[in-house]
Design a protein around this motif. Structure first.
Motif, PDB file in Angstrom:
ATOM      1  N   ILE A  30      38.286  32.031  34.360  1.00 13.08           N
ATOM      2  CA  ILE A  30      36.943  32.121  34.575  1.00 13.08           C
ATOM      3  C   ILE A  30      36.694  33.251  35.396  1.00 13.08           C
ATOM      4  O   ILE A  30      37.209  33.231  36.397  1.00 13.08           O
ATOM      5  CB  ILE A  30      36.179  30.829  35.191  1.00 13.08           C
ATOM      6  CG1 ILE A  30      36.371  29.744  34.050  1.00 13.08           C
ATOM      7  CG2 ILE A  30      34.753  31.146  35.324  1.00 13.08           C
ATOM      8  CD1 ILE A  30      35.798  28.266  34.692  1.00 13.08           C
ATOM      9  N   ARG A  31      35.645  34.140  34.894  1.00 15.48           N
ATOM     10  CA  ARG A  31      35.552  35.386  35.711  1.00 15.48           C
ATOM     11  C   ARG A  31      33.918  35.021  36.429  1.00 15.48           C
ATOM     12  O   ARG A  31      33.109  34.770  35.979  1.00 15.48           O
ATOM     13  CB  ARG A  31      35.577  36.657  34.996  1.00 15.48           C
ATOM     14  CG  ARG A  31      36.775  37.085  34.116  1.00 15.48           C
ATOM     15  CD  ARG A  31      36.751  38.114  33.351  1.00 15.48           C
ATOM     16  NE  ARG A  31      38.080  38.273  32.488  1.00 15.48           N
ATOM     17  CZ  ARG A  31      39.273  38.703  32.924  1.00 15.48           C
ATOM     18  NH1 ARG A  31      39.117  39.254  34.281  1.00 15.48           N
ATOM     19  NH2 ARG A  31      40.270  38.828  32.225  1.00 15.48           N
ATOM     20  N   HIS A  32      34.052  35.697  37.686  1.00 16.01           N
ATOM     21  CA  HIS A  32      32.703  35.808  38.513  1.00 16.01           C
ATOM     22  C   HIS A  32      32.544  37.324  39.076  1.00 16.01           C
ATOM     23  O   HIS A  32      33.327  37.711  39.471  1.00 16.01           O
ATOM     24  CB  HIS A  32      32.988  34.767  39.638  1.00 16.01           C
ATOM     25  CG  HIS A  32      33.248  33.334  39.352  1.00 16.01           C
ATOM     26  ND1 HIS A  32      32.277  32.466  38.765  1.00 16.01           N
ATOM     27  CD2 HIS A  32      34.214  32.701  39.231  1.00 16.01           C
ATOM     28  CE1 HIS A  32      32.964  31.393  38.253  1.00 16.01           C
ATOM     29  NE2 HIS A  32      34.151  31.376  38.757  1.00 16.01           N
ATOM     30  N   ALA A  33      31.418  37.613  38.832  1.00 17.79           N
ATOM     31  CA  ALA A  33      31.089  38.750  39.257  1.00 17.79           C
ATOM     32  C   ALA A  33      30.446  38.687  40.667  1.00 17.79           C
ATOM     33  O   ALA A  33      29.503  37.911  40.821  1.00 17.79           O
ATOM     34  CB  ALA A  33      30.102  39.729  38.334  1.00 17.79           C
ATOM     35  N   MET A  34      30.863  39.502  41.639  1.00 11.80           N
ATOM     36  CA  MET A  34      30.175  39.440  43.134  1.00 11.80           C
ATOM     37  C   MET A  34      30.640  40.819  43.854  1.00 11.80           C
ATOM     38  O   MET A  34      31.217  41.488  43.636  1.00 11.80           O
ATOM     39  CB  MET A  34      30.895  38.099  43.663  1.00 11.80           C
ATOM     40  CG  MET A  34      32.224  38.084  44.090  1.00 11.80           C
ATOM     41  SD  MET A  34      33.156  36.975  45.000  1.00 11.80           S
ATOM     42  CE  MET A  34      33.127  35.614  43.546  1.00 11.80           C
ATOM     43  N   LYS A  35      29.959  40.794  44.909  1.00 11.09           N
ATOM     44  CA  LYS A  35      29.929  41.763  45.991  1.00 11.09           C
ATOM     45  C   LYS A  35      30.671  41.116  47.195  1.00 11.09           C
ATOM     46  O   LYS A  35      30.172  40.196  47.742  1.00 11.09           O
ATOM     47  CB  LYS A  35      28.870  42.497  46.292  1.00 11.09           C
ATOM     48  CG  LYS A  35      28.375  43.593  45.006  1.00 11.09           C
ATOM     49  CD  LYS A  35      27.277  44.465  45.462  1.00 11.09           C
ATOM     50  CE  LYS A  35      26.767  45.363  44.599  1.00 11.09           C
ATOM     51  NZ  LYS A  35      27.941  46.384  44.144  1.00 11.09           N
ATOM     52  N   ILE A  36      31.826  41.677  47.765  1.00  8.36           N
ATOM     53  CA  ILE A  36      32.413  41.267  49.037  1.00  8.36           C
ATOM     54  C   ILE A  36      32.357  42.395  49.892  1.00  8.36           C
ATOM     55  O   ILE A  36      33.072  43.680  49.640  1.00  8.36           O
ATOM     56  CB  ILE A  36      33.651  40.833  48.935  1.00  8.36           C
ATOM     57  CG1 ILE A  36      33.695  39.730  47.730  1.00  8.36           C
ATOM     58  CG2 ILE A  36      34.286  40.277  49.922  1.00  8.36           C
ATOM     59  CD1 ILE A  36      35.198  39.112  47.534  1.00  8.36           C
ATOM     60  N   ASP A  37      31.483  42.445  50.931  1.00  8.34           N
ATOM     61  CA  ASP A  37      31.529  43.473  51.956  1.00  8.34           C
ATOM     62  C   ASP A  37      31.013  44.555  51.231  1.00  8.34           C
ATOM     63  O   ASP A  37      31.220  45.939  51.561  1.00  8.34           O
ATOM     64  CB  ASP A  37      32.727  43.862  52.392  1.00  8.34           C
ATOM     65  CG  ASP A  37      32.687  44.446  53.866  1.00  8.34           C
ATOM     66  OD1 ASP A  37      31.436  44.616  54.351  1.00  8.34           O
ATOM     67  OD2 ASP A  37      33.599  45.200  54.300  1.00  8.34           O
ATOM     68  N   GLY A  38      30.208  44.553  50.383  1.00  9.17           N
ATOM     69  CA  GLY A  38      29.456  45.713  49.571  1.00  9.17           C
ATOM     70  C   GLY A  38      30.248  46.276  48.498  1.00  9.17           C
ATOM     71  O   GLY A  38      29.706  47.231  47.769  1.00  9.17           O
ATOM     72  N   ILE A  39      31.482  45.920  48.164  1.00 12.23           N
ATOM     73  CA  ILE A  39      32.246  46.016  47.296  1.00 12.23           C
ATOM     74  C   ILE A  39      32.147  45.244  45.866  1.00 12.23           C
ATOM     75  O   ILE A  39      32.040  44.048  46.052  1.00 12.23           O
ATOM     76  CB  ILE A  39      33.868  45.984  47.754  1.00 12.23           C
ATOM     77  CG1 ILE A  39      33.781  47.026  48.850  1.00 12.23           C
ATOM     78  CG2 ILE A  39      34.753  46.728  46.613  1.00 12.23           C
ATOM     79  CD1 ILE A  39      35.150  46.993  49.824  1.00 12.23           C
ATOM     80  N   SER A  40      31.889  45.841  44.633  1.00 12.07           N
ATOM     81  CA  SER A  40      32.158  44.989  43.684  1.00 12.07           C
ATOM     82  C   SER A  40      33.367  44.481  42.849  1.00 12.07           C
ATOM     83  O   SER A  40      34.511  45.236  43.016  1.00 12.07           O
ATOM     84  CB  SER A  40      31.504  45.930  42.560  1.00 12.07           C
ATOM     85  OG  SER A  40      30.021  46.392  42.642  1.00 12.07           O
ATOM     86  N   TYR A  41      33.296  43.021  42.871  1.00 12.84           N
ATOM     87  CA  TYR A  41      34.612  42.631  42.539  1.00 12.84           C
ATOM     88  C   TYR A  41      34.384  41.674  40.803  1.00 12.84           C
ATOM     89  O   TYR A  41      33.226  41.393  41.044  1.00 12.84           O
ATOM     90  CB  TYR A  41      34.978  41.492  43.576  1.00 12.84           C
ATOM     91  CG  TYR A  41      35.662  41.956  44.732  1.00 12.84           C
ATOM     92  CD1 TYR A  41      37.140  42.074  44.691  1.00 12.84           C
ATOM     93  CD2 TYR A  41      35.159  42.423  45.794  1.00 12.84           C
ATOM     94  CE1 TYR A  41      37.767  42.615  45.872  1.00 12.84           C
ATOM     95  CE2 TYR A  41      35.705  43.176  46.737  1.00 12.84           C
ATOM     96  CZ  TYR A  41      37.085  43.350  46.788  1.00 12.84           C
ATOM     97  OH  TYR A  41      37.534  43.769  47.914  1.00 12.84           O
ATOM     98  N   SER A  42      35.506  41.556  40.374  1.00 13.45           N
ATOM     99  CA  SER A  42      35.440  40.924  39.294  1.00 13.45           C
ATOM    100  C   SER A  42      36.526  39.717  39.613  1.00 13.45           C
ATOM    101  O   SER A  42      37.631  40.085  39.363  1.00 13.45           O
ATOM    102  CB  SER A  42      35.802  41.182  37.972  1.00 13.45           C
ATOM    103  OG  SER A  42      35.864  40.692  36.907  1.00 13.45           O
ATOM    104  N   VAL A  43      36.109  38.529  39.854  1.00 10.80           N
ATOM    105  CA  VAL A  43      36.975  37.508  40.457  1.00 10.80           C
ATOM    106  C   VAL A  43      37.371  36.720  39.098  1.00 10.80           C
ATOM    107  O   VAL A  43      36.495  35.959  38.577  1.00 10.80           O
ATOM    108  CB  VAL A  43      36.430  36.829  41.723  1.00 10.80           C
ATOM    109  CG1 VAL A  43      37.202  35.508  42.178  1.00 10.80           C
ATOM    110  CG2 VAL A  43      36.059  37.739  42.838  1.00 10.80           C
ATOM    111  N   VAL A  44      38.694  36.690  39.248  1.00  8.66           N
ATOM    112  CA  VAL A  44      39.201  35.672  38.147  1.00  8.66           C
ATOM    113  C   VAL A  44      39.979  34.303  38.721  1.00  8.66           C
ATOM    114  O   VAL A  44      40.753  34.299  39.398  1.00  8.66           O
ATOM    115  CB  VAL A  44      40.559  36.175  37.378  1.00  8.66           C
ATOM    116  CG1 VAL A  44      40.700  35.497  36.161  1.00  8.66           C
ATOM    117  CG2 VAL A  44      39.670  37.559  36.778  1.00  8.66           C
ATOM    118  N   ASP A  45      39.117  33.236  38.471  1.00  8.95           N
ATOM    119  CA  ASP A  45      39.543  31.918  38.826  1.00  8.95           C
ATOM    120  C   ASP A  45      40.720  31.378  37.624  1.00  8.95           C
ATOM    121  O   ASP A  45      40.296  30.884  36.519  1.00  8.95           O
ATOM    122  CB  ASP A  45      38.650  30.921  38.785  1.00  8.95           C
ATOM    123  CG  ASP A  45      38.975  29.745  39.704  1.00  8.95           C
ATOM    124  OD1 ASP A  45      40.048  29.524  39.929  1.00  8.95           O
ATOM    125  OD2 ASP A  45      38.065  28.868  39.834  1.00  8.95           O
TER     126      ASP A  45
END
Length: 255
Positions: free
Chosen positions: A103-118
Motif C-alpha cells: 500500500i502506497r501513501h503520498a506524504m511530505k516529511i520535513d517538506g520533502i515529498s515521499y511515496s511511502v510503501v507499507d
C-alpha cells in the motif's frame, strides 16, 4: 620475414580490439545504461565522454518523491509508524494483523515529498520475503521497524541477509539507507510513562540493552528507540531520522 611480422602485428591488434569489445560488452553493455538508451564508446576517451554525458542526463532528471519502503514483522507497528510520519491516520492499524499487499501513501516529511510503501508483514515465509526483497531493490530508503519486546528476529535477519547479497551482486546499484526503529520500548518498562518523559537510569539501561541486541542481530545498525502507541515517545526524533537520510535517498534514486 616482413610479412610474418605484419601478420603477427595485425593478429595482436585484432586480439586487443576483440578484448576491448568484450570488456565493453560485459561491463558497460547492459543494465541501467541500456535502460537509458545510452551507448558507450570502446575507446578510453569515448568512454570518459560517454560517462560524463550519462552523469549530466541523470542529474538533469527531476527528482521523484523518495520511495520509502517500510519493513517489519507482522504486528511490528509499521502502519502506526507511517501514521506518525504523515501526522494523520492514513494507514489502517486495526483491520488485520498484516497488510494484505503493498500500500502506497503520498506524504511530505520535513517538506520533502515521499511515496511511502507499507509492505506485508514478515512471517518467515519465502514468498513474502521475496516480494519485499523485490521492493527493497527498487526503493530509495528503507525504514525497518522491529519490536523491542520481541526477541524473535529471524525473519528480519534472513531478509536483511538477502538484501545484502542482492546488492553485493549488483555493484552499480547504490544501497539505500536503512533507518532502524526499535518500536514498543514502553512495553519493556512496567512504570511507563514517566513524568515529562524523564527516563530514570534503570529505564535508560533497559532501552539501551534492547537496542544493542537489535543492532547485533541486524548488522550493527543503530536502532532508534520508539513508543508509537499510547503514551508516545520519540516521534519527533523518528521524523528527523527519516528526513536526515533524504539526501542519501535522493542519491540512491539518481543512481
Amino acid at each position: 620475414m616482413g610479412d610474418v611480422l605484419k601478420a603477427g602485428t595485425a593478429a595482436a591488434a585484432g586480439g586487443i580490439a576483440a578484448s576491448s569489445s568484450a570488456v565493453a560488452g560485459t561491463v558497460f553493455g547492459g543494465g541501467w545504461l541500456a535502460a537509458l538508451g545510452i551507448g558507450v564508446a570502446v575507446t578510453p576517451v569515448g568512454w570518459v565522454l560517454g560517462t560524463a554525458d550519462i552523469d549530466k542526463r541523470i542529474l538533469a532528471r527531476p527528482d521523484e518523491p523518495i520511495r520509502l519502503l517500510v519493513i517489519g514483522q507482522v504486528s511490528a507497528g509499521k502502519s502506526t509508524v507511517i501514521n506518525h510520519l504523515a501526522g494523520s491516520s492514513i494507514a489502517e492499524t486495526d483491520m488485520a494483523p498484516t497488510t494484505p499487499d503493498l500500500i502506497r501513501h503520498a506524504m511530505k516529511i520535513d517538506g520533502i515529498s515521499y511515496s511511502v510503501v507499507d509492505s506485508q508483514g514478515l512471517d518467515g515465509s519465502e514468498d513474502i520475503a521475496n516480494k519485499i526483497l523485490a521492493q527493497a531493490l527498487d526503493c530509495d530508503h528503507i525504514l525497518w521497524v522491529v519490536r523491542a519486546n520481541r526477541p524473535a528476529r529471524a525473519p528480519d535477519v534472513e531478509l536483511l541477509g538477502m538484501i545484502d547479497v542482492a546488492f553485493a551482486g549488483n555493484p552499480l546499484r547504490r544501497v539505500p539507507p536503512i533507518t532502524l526503529v526499535a518500536n514498543a520500548v514502553d512495553q519493556l518498562l512496567p512504570a511507563w510513562p514517566f513524568p515529562e518523559h524523564l527516563l530514570p537510569a534503570e529505564a535508560q539501561a533497559t532501552i539501551a540493552a534492547a537496542t544493542h541486541a537489535i543492532a547485533l542481530d541486524l548488522s550493527g545498525r543503530e536502532a532508534l528507540p520508539l513508543a508509537s502507541e499510547g503514551h508516545t515517545w520519540n516521534i519527533d526524533q523518528l521524523r528527523a531520522a527519516v528526513a536526515q537520510s533524504a539526501s542519501e535517498a535522493l542519491s540512491t534514486q539518481r543512481n
